[in-house]
Structure formats: structure tokens, C-alpha cells
Design an enzyme around this catalytic site. Structure first.
Site, short mmCIF file in Angstrom:
data_model
loop_
_atom_site.label_atom_id
_atom_site.label_comp_id
_atom_site.label_asym_id
_atom_site.label_seq_id
_atom_site.Cartn_x
_atom_site.Cartn_y
_atom_site.Cartn_z
N CYS A 254 -28.19 73.97 3.96
CA CYS A 254 -27.50 75.26 3.78
C CYS A 254 -26.04 75.01 4.14
CB CYS A 254 -28.10 76.33 4.68
SG CYS A 254 -29.89 76.51 4.53
N CYS A 255 -25.31 74.36 3.21
CA CYS A 255 -24.11 73.62 3.62
C CYS A 255 -22.81 74.41 3.66
CB CYS A 255 -23.92 72.42 2.69
SG CYS A 255 -23.43 72.88 1.01
N ALA A 256 -22.67 75.47 2.86
CA ALA A 256 -21.37 76.15 2.77
C ALA A 256 -20.95 76.72 4.13
CB ALA A 256 -21.44 77.27 1.73
N GLY A 259 -18.15 72.48 6.48
CA GLY A 259 -17.60 71.82 7.67
C GLY A 259 -18.52 70.75 8.23
N LYS A 260 -19.81 71.06 8.31
CA LYS A 260 -20.77 70.11 8.87
C LYS A 260 -21.01 68.95 7.90
CE LYS A 260 -22.92 73.83 11.54
NZ LYS A 260 -22.22 74.95 10.86
N ASP A 277 -26.42 74.51 -1.36
CA ASP A 277 -26.26 75.91 -0.97
C ASP A 277 -26.73 76.81 -2.11
OD1 ASP A 277 -24.84 77.28 1.56
OD2 ASP A 277 -24.65 78.61 -0.18
N ASP A 303 -31.69 76.55 -3.92
CA ASP A 303 -32.27 77.31 -2.82
C ASP A 303 -33.11 76.39 -1.93
OD1 ASP A 303 -33.46 79.13 -1.16
OD2 ASP A 303 -34.27 80.42 -2.75
N CYS A 375 -26.35 80.00 14.33
CA CYS A 375 -25.27 80.57 15.14
C CYS A 375 -25.72 81.92 15.67
CB CYS A 375 -23.96 80.66 14.37
SG CYS A 375 -24.06 81.59 12.82
#
Length: 432
Positions: A254-256, A259-260, A277, A303, A375
Site C-alpha cells: 500500500c505504497c502511496a 516515502g517508504k 497502490d 488492490d 499510523c
């Protein structure tokens, strides 16, 4: 020609609270209407401030108005909040705050309400005691929805007040030095040349720099050259804990906004990284970040909860699962979250997280590792989620996060070592 700053602020806040739009989205558009960087900064300060103190601003208005403005006049109700925030919390002279707010009413076609707005703001100027909330409900005292307060009281009986207080603070500016372009020492020296003070809070994360004061990042040395990225200290632990090595096959599920993904490649530039993403529009940021930093990943709009559609026969040595969550750990950075997120959102998010974990797990090679991250500060999204998964999957084992972090999971609370709220747990797939 620049538009009226206070009118823009009122409209942006109205769009967030009444129309459910993201503050970052509406603020970016509003700032494009202004020419001066100082005006853009003031607009952000006011919008963030109204989001942080909305219940108290509403309560003051309830004391001074017969009834709130409704329907097409709602943006003018938010303009009153804009005026109140300036009077109470900003170093804008009272006469300027009142005069500019009244002028903004005209820009919002509220000519007939200028007298009312002027009277309310002058009443507050004469009666500062209207901002005494010591006897108010907790939601007003702490400027959070009641359901968030109740969740925090239940999960953190000793710390809930501290978490709420930290959520009211302005988030500090963290940078991540791109070690493929420069070194932390060289970048600290470049900052010092410009009179910018920064520190390295973590020995094990030397590229994580904490600036003493926020700054326009585009003006920092080496921005265009990709010397650094903006990334909170908590988020910078993800790639470090993941521990990808060169030649590893890595999935960032789930990259967007990327940053990671970029950090993984900075630490292991020869890793084969698939950045995934669900939202194709959000992938634009991923491409932008990869390009600015000079990094290369396979990027795909797909997905994570439905790998049958995209995975084929791929398996991975490392998987980063930074799942969609309530974002209750980053409220200080995104103060609109508390008004956009609803209590009824949590159960579907927990279900989605479970689904992604279950569906992605088969893509992990034996003896390989998956890092689960959110988060969030809500236990049902974090430790309880991991415990439920372990109970279902005998081939999953919790392992220490890193040599520097021997614990099996880590709940970072907002403000802890000046970081955002985050949760991490690392799972290894055992050979059966």
C-alpha cells in the site's frame, strides 16, 4: 491577483467539515490563489488552527449568536471561526484580525452580515473569558470528537490526556537523507551553512534528521537534487525494520505516496521492489518521488486485498504492509482527520486490514518476513489485529523488530521522541 486570504480559509474549512473533503487537498488549491509565500503560510496556519480548535470556536459562537448560520451562509459561519482563531491564537493585531475578517465577508458575498461578524469579534475582544472551557464537556476541553476520547480512555487510561494534548501540537519537520546522493554529516553541514539547526535523534537511523524549526522544504539545500525526503521519524522506521537486502524481491503493498518505497531502495538499491497502490491518482506522487530521488521500482495500480488479479506466481522475500487505517496517530499532522473520520469507519477498516493480511500472506516465501504497520493508535487495528492473525496462522511467528528493538511489537504514541503515532509488528513465515 491574490484573492482574500480569510475568505479562502473560511471556504477551505467549510469544504472539510461540511463537505468531507481532505484539508491537504482543499488547502493546496486555495494556496494557488495566493501570490506571497507568507500569505500561503498564514492560510495554512489559520486552516490548521480552525481544525484544531473547532469545538471551542463553535462553543464561543453558541454563547454569542442566537443560532448558527445555515445553508448557503455556512462559509460565513466558518469565517467567524477564522476571526476567532486569529483573535485568540495568532499574533495578528486585534484591529487587523477584525477588519480583515469583516472585509472577507464581503468577498464571500456576505455584505449583510458584516455588522453581525464585527459585533461577535468585538464581543470576544472585550470578553476573553468566553474562551474559558474548564466546565465544558471533554469534547470541547480537548477539541476532539467524543468517540475518539472514549477510545483513547479505554486503550490508554494513564496516557489519554497526553495523547490528546500532543494531537494539538504542530508536527515538527523530519527529513530523511538520501544516502545514495549524500551523507548525513555532509547534509547537516549544508543545513548549518544556511543557519538551519538539526539533530540526529537515533544512532541506528543516522539519516533521520529532526529540524529545530519548520521550513519551506523546497528551499532547503539539495531539494531538487534529491538529497533528502520529508518523512516523520516514526515512518522512517518502516524500511529499517523491514530489513530488505540487495537482490531481495520486495512488495510494498500500500505504497502511496511512496516515502517508504524510496527508503527501501535507498537502503537496498539493488532490491527488486514492486510498489502497489489501489488508487492510480496517488501513484503520481510515487513516480514523482522515485524520479526526484533517482530510484527505480516497479509501480502498479492494483488492490492489495485482491492479489489474484495481479500477483500471478510472484513471491517475496520481504513484504511491507502499511495498511489503510484510521490515521489516529497522525492527527497533529492532519488535524482534519478528527472531523473526517467517524466511529463507524473503524470496524470496516479492521475488516479490510484482516483481509489484506490474509490475502498477502501466501505471497511471502518460507523463512521470509512481513512487516505490518499502521499510523493508528487504536489497539483493534494494531496488536489485536496481529494476535487474531497469529491465532489463525500457525505458520506465522512474531519476531523482534530489529537488533536495536528487541520488542515483538511497538506502539509509538504521538509526540513520543517527537514522532507521529505508529504501530509495527514483524512476522516470519515458518517452514511447516
Amino acid at each position: 491577483m491574490s484573492k482574500n486570504l480569510r475568505a479562502l480559509a473560511a471556504t477551505a474549512c467549510y469544504q472539510v467539515v461540511d463537505q468531507g473533503k481532505s484539508l491537504s487537498e482543499v488547502l493546496q488549491k486555495a494556496q494557488q490563489e495566493l501570490d506571497s509565500p507568507l500569505d500561503k503560510a498564514l492560510l495554512q496556519e489559520i486552516c490548521f488552527g480552525v481544525m484544531r480548535y473547532l469545538p471551542q470556536l463553535e462553543t464561543v459562537c453558541q454563547k454569542l449568536m442566537d443560532k448558527p448560520l445555515v445553508k448557503h451562509l455556512r462559509p460565513l459561519q466558518f469565517l467567524i471561526y477564522v476571526g476567532l482563531y486569529q483573535l485568540k491564537f495568532l499574533r495578528v493585531p486585534d484591529h487587523a484580525a477584525i477588519g480583515e475578517t469583516v472585509e472577507a465577508a464581503r468577498a464571500l458575498k456576505g455584505q449583510s452580515l458584516t455588522g453581525l461578524i464585527n459585533a461577535i469579534l468585538r464581543s470576544v475582544q472585550r470578553q476573553p473569558e468566553v474562551f474559558d472551557f474548564s466546565q465544558a464537556p471533554l469534547a470541547v476541553q480537548y477539541n476532539h470528537p467524543g468517540w475518539i476520547i472514549q477510545q483513547l480512555q479505554q486503550a490508554y487510561p494513564e496516557q489519554w490526556q497526553q495523547i490528546l494534548a500532543e494531537n494539538q501540537q504542530k508536527a515538527p519537520l523530519w527529513l530523511r537523507v538520501n544516502q545514495l546522493r549524500t551523507t548525513p554529516e555532509a547534509y547537516l553541514a549544508a543545513l548549518a551553512e544556511q543557519g538551519i539547526a538539526a539533530s540526529q535523534p537515533f544512532d541506528y537511523l543516522p539519516c533521520a534528521l529532526l529540524l529545530e524549526q519548520a521550513s519551506d522544504v523546497t528551499l532547503l539545500p539539495g531539494y531538487a537534487e534529491g538529497w533528502f525526503s520529508v518523512q516523520d521519524g516514526a515512518a522512517q522506521h518502516a524500511a529499517y525494520f523491514l530489513g530488505a537486502r540487495n537482490k531481495d524481491s520486495v512488495l510494498d503493498a500500500c505504497c502511496a505516496p511512496g516515502g517508504k518505497t524510496c527508503h527501501i531502495l535507498e537502503l537496498a538499491p539493488e532490491a527488486d521492489v514492486l510498489a502497489l497502490d489501489k488508487d492510480p491518482r496517488r501513484l503520481d506522487r510515487v513516480y514523482d518521488n522515485l524520479d526526484r530521488l533517482g530510484l527505480d521500482a516497479r509501480v502498479m495500480a492494483a488492490d492489495a486485498a485482491d492479489p489474484d488479479d495481479w500477483a500471478g506466481f510472484q513471491t517475496f522475500d520481504r513484504i511491507l504492509l502499511d495498511v489503510p487505517c484510521s490515521a489516529t496517530g497522525v492527527i497533529r499532522r492532519h488535524p482534519d482527520i478528527r472531523w473526517l473520520r467517524k466511529k463507524t469507519d473503524i470496524a470496516p477498516l479492521v475488516e479490510l486490514q484482516q483481509q489484506i493480511l490474509r490475502k498477502i500472506w501466501p505471497l511471502l516465501k518460507p523463512d521470509a518476513e512481513l512487516l505490518y504497520a499502521t499510523c493508528s493508535v487504536l489497539p483493534e487495528e494494531n496488536l489485536q489485529q496481529i494476535q487474531a492473525f497469529l491465532a489463525e496462522h500457525p505458520d506465522a511467528k512474531l519476531i523482534p523488530l530489529a537488533a536495536s528493538h528487541s520488542q515483538l511489537h511497538w506502539q509509538i504514541l504521538p509526540g513520543q521522541q517527537q514522532m507521529d503515532g505508529f504501530f509495527y509488528a514483524k512476522l516470519r513465515k515458518t517452514k511447516r
